[in-house]
Design a protein around this motif. Structure first.
Motif, PDB file in Angstrom:
ATOM      1  N   SER A   1      50.889  73.761  14.207  1.00  0.00           N
ATOM      2  CA  SER A   1      49.828  72.922  13.899  1.00  0.00           C
ATOM      3  C   SER A   1      49.916  72.886  12.496  1.00  0.00           C
ATOM      4  CB  SER A   1      48.611  73.371  14.739  1.00  0.00           C
ATOM      5  OG  SER A   1      48.747  73.425  15.913  1.00  0.00           O
ATOM      6  N   HIS A   2      50.754  73.027  11.599  1.00  0.00           N
ATOM      7  CA  HIS A   2      50.939  72.722  10.218  1.00  0.00           C
ATOM      8  C   HIS A   2      50.472  71.023  10.194  1.00  0.00           C
ATOM      9  CE1 HIS A   2      53.512  76.274   9.244  1.00  0.00           C
ATOM     10  NE2 HIS A   2      52.150  76.613   9.590  1.00  0.00           N
TER      11      HIS A   2
ATOM     12  N   ALA B   1      49.932  62.874  11.192  1.00  0.00           N
ATOM     13  CA  ALA B   1      50.269  61.817  12.137  1.00  0.00           C
ATOM     14  C   ALA B   1      49.846  60.501  11.177  1.00  0.00           C
ATOM     15  CB  ALA B   1      49.734  61.863  13.080  1.00  0.00           C
ATOM     16  N   GLY B   2      50.877  59.437  11.107  1.00  0.00           N
ATOM     17  CA  GLY B   2      50.843  58.511  10.688  1.00  0.00           C
ATOM     18  C   GLY B   2      50.843  58.129   9.251  1.00  0.00           C
ATOM     19  N   ASN B   3      50.903  59.409   8.392  1.00  0.00           N
ATOM     20  CA  ASN B   3      51.022  59.324   7.028  1.00  0.00           C
ATOM     21  C   ASN B   3      52.264  59.550   6.506  1.00  0.00           C
ATOM     22  OD1 ASN B   3      51.123  61.391   4.445  1.00  0.00           O
ATOM     23  ND2 ASN B   3      49.778  59.678   4.017  1.00  0.00           N
TER      24      ASN B   3
ATOM     25  N   ARG C   1      56.049  59.952  10.977  1.00  0.00           N
ATOM     26  CA  ARG C   1      55.243  60.929  11.667  1.00  0.00           C
ATOM     27  C   ARG C   1      54.549  60.483  12.695  1.00  0.00           C
ATOM     28  NH1 ARG C   1      53.008  65.697   8.949  1.00  0.00           N
ATOM     29  NH2 ARG C   1      52.157  67.273  10.707  1.00  0.00           N
ATOM     30  N   THR C   2      55.028  60.686  14.030  1.00  0.00           N
ATOM     31  CA  THR C   2      54.355  60.053  15.006  1.00  0.00           C
ATOM     32  C   THR C   2      53.161  60.965  15.726  1.00  0.00           C
ATOM     33  OG1 THR C   2      56.006  61.159  16.288  1.00  0.00           O
ATOM     34  CG2 THR C   2      56.638  58.885  15.831  1.00  0.00           C
ATOM     35  N   THR C   3      53.407  62.277  15.508  1.00  0.00           N
ATOM     36  CA  THR C   3      52.258  63.042  16.001  1.00  0.00           C
ATOM     37  C   THR C   3      52.452  64.372  14.843  1.00  0.00           C
ATOM     38  OG1 THR C   3      53.899  64.488  17.249  1.00  0.00           O
ATOM     39  CG2 THR C   3      53.004  62.858  18.535  1.00  0.00           C
ATOM     40  N   GLN C   4      51.150  65.157  15.214  1.00  0.00           N
ATOM     41  CA  GLN C   4      51.082  66.367  14.278  1.00  0.00           C
ATOM     42  C   GLN C   4      52.570  67.355  14.234  1.00  0.00           C
ATOM     43  OE1 GLN C   4      48.865  67.356  12.453  1.00  0.00           O
ATOM     44  NE2 GLN C   4      48.319  69.606  12.309  1.00  0.00           N
ATOM     45  N   GLU C   5      53.111  67.155  15.335  1.00  0.00           N
ATOM     46  CA  GLU C   5      54.078  68.097  15.671  1.00  0.00           C
ATOM     47  C   GLU C   5      55.578  67.506  15.174  1.00  0.00           C
ATOM     48  OE1 GLU C   5      50.840  69.269  18.033  1.00  0.00           O
ATOM     49  OE2 GLU C   5      52.207  67.365  18.253  1.00  0.00           O
ATOM     50  N   ASP C   6      55.690  66.242  15.283  1.00  0.00           N
ATOM     51  CA  ASP C   6      57.004  65.377  15.099  1.00  0.00           C
ATOM     52  C   ASP C   6      57.090  64.442  13.950  1.00  0.00           C
ATOM     53  OD1 ASP C   6      56.386  65.104  18.445  1.00  0.00           O
ATOM     54  OD2 ASP C   6      57.891  66.024  17.863  1.00  0.00           O
ATOM     55  N   PHE C   7      58.178  64.808  13.453  1.00  0.00           N
ATOM     56  CA  PHE C   7      58.633  64.007  12.070  1.00  0.00           C
ATOM     57  C   PHE C   7      59.919  63.583  11.991  1.00  0.00           C
ATOM     58  CE2 PHE C   7      57.674  62.355   8.156  1.00  0.00           C
ATOM     59  CZ  PHE C   7      58.031  63.119   6.940  1.00  0.00           C
ATOM     60  N   PHE C   8      60.259  62.321  11.954  1.00  0.00           N
ATOM     61  CA  PHE C   8      61.581  61.602  12.007  1.00  0.00           C
ATOM     62  C   PHE C   8      62.188  61.144  10.977  1.00  0.00           C
ATOM     63  CE2 PHE C   8      61.571  61.902  16.649  1.00  0.00           C
ATOM     64  CZ  PHE C   8      60.304  61.716  16.946  1.00  0.00           C
TER      65      PHE C   8
ATOM     66  N   SER D   1      54.350  73.131   6.549  1.00  0.00           N
ATOM     67  CA  SER D   1      53.501  74.030   5.735  1.00  0.00           C
ATOM     68  C   SER D   1      51.884  73.797   6.058  1.00  0.00           C
ATOM     69  CB  SER D   1      53.636  74.181   4.236  1.00  0.00           C
ATOM     70  OG  SER D   1      53.200  72.754   3.738  1.00  0.00           O
ATOM     71  N   ASP D   2      51.135  74.636   5.876  1.00  0.00           N
ATOM     72  CA  ASP D   2      49.750  74.418   6.050  1.00  0.00           C
ATOM     73  C   ASP D   2      49.135  74.402   4.614  1.00  0.00           C
ATOM     74  OD1 ASP D   2      47.168  76.623   7.868  1.00  0.00           O
ATOM     75  OD2 ASP D   2      47.211  74.376   7.176  1.00  0.00           O
ATOM     76  N   SER D   3      48.210  73.539   4.487  1.00  0.00           N
ATOM     77  CA  SER D   3      47.477  73.519   3.180  1.00  0.00           C
ATOM     78  C   SER D   3      46.001  73.447   3.209  1.00  0.00           C
ATOM     79  CB  SER D   3      47.900  71.966   2.388  1.00  0.00           C
ATOM     80  OG  SER D   3      47.332  71.031   3.163  1.00  0.00           O
TER      81      SER D   3
END
Lengths: 115, 113
Positions: free
Chosen positions: A28-29, A52-54, A68-75, A94-96
């Protein structure tokens, strides 16, 4: 500890080919990153995202798209691969949010060869 | 932009010897991480140390923030310590890019039996 996975681990394609590299994190980063590593250049940031979306542009974005389709997934997408994109690609998260240490956790890497 | 310099570029030790790796950075850092990269390429975070001294196992990191430098001490080196050690910093929270890590070029360590 943060878990970041990448697929595929190895990929060979031809010049002009289409490649998608996948990354998933399960902690959940909010931030996720794509880096490439080349001899003589070290690790360089391609794109990153804070949710997500950013999408934010990194230092070496040319020739790459990301989503970035979801919190978890980045392509990471290479739509017209070139030999100069032969590299070792790392995903990180990372978590900011307040109180975090801003440490980045890296996946195992994807070795991409463009012939 | 932010510069991260690591020294030495390479180091060869006999097993059991100690290693001292240096990292210098050009502007204020919020966070500093030391990474180990295996000969196969995998990247592992060793220590996160923005200031002061931190220990984990045979590793000790000392960061002097005002002097913009950090060191990584490896005691009683083993052949399995061979690989590349990378230092990376996050810029100051006050900058616009505080979540962007900047990496040094690394120190390549070889430990001989």
């Amino acid at each position: 500890e943060a878990a970041v996975t990448q697929s595929p681990r190895n990929k060979v394609t031809v010049t002009g080919g289409n490649v998608t590299l996948s990354c998933r994190q399960t902690n959940s980063h909010n931030y996720m990153y794509w880096y490439r590593q080349d001899t003589g250049h070290g690790l360089r940031l391609i794109h990153y995202s804070y949710g997500a979306g950013n999408l934010q542009i990194g230092d070496v974005p040319d020739g790459y798209k990301a989503t970035r389709t979801t919190q978890e997934d980045f392509f990471l997408l290479l739509e017209l691969a070139s030999p100069s994109q032969t590299s070792l690609y790392f995903c990180a998260s990372s978590d900011s949010t307040g109180g975090s240490s801003y440490e980045q956790y890296f996946g195992p890497g994807t070795r991409l060869t463009v012939l | 932009g932010q510069q991260v310099q690591q020294s030495p570029a390479s180091l060869v030790l006999q097993e059991g010897e100690n290693a001292e790796l240096q990292c210098n950075f050009s502007s204020t850092a919020t966070q500093l991480q030391w990474f180990y990269q295996s000969p196969g390429g995998s990247l592992v975070s060793l220590l996160s140390n923005p200031s002061g001294t931190k220990h984990t196992g045979r590793l000790t990191s000392t960061t002097v923030t005002k002097e913009r430098r950090s060191s990584l001490h490896i005691s009683s080196s083993q052949t399995t310590d061979s690989g590349t050690y990378l230092c990376a910093i996050h810029p100051s929270l006050l900058s616009g890019s505080f979540n962007k890590l900047t990496f040094g070029a690394g120190t390549r360590l070889a430990v001989c039996p």
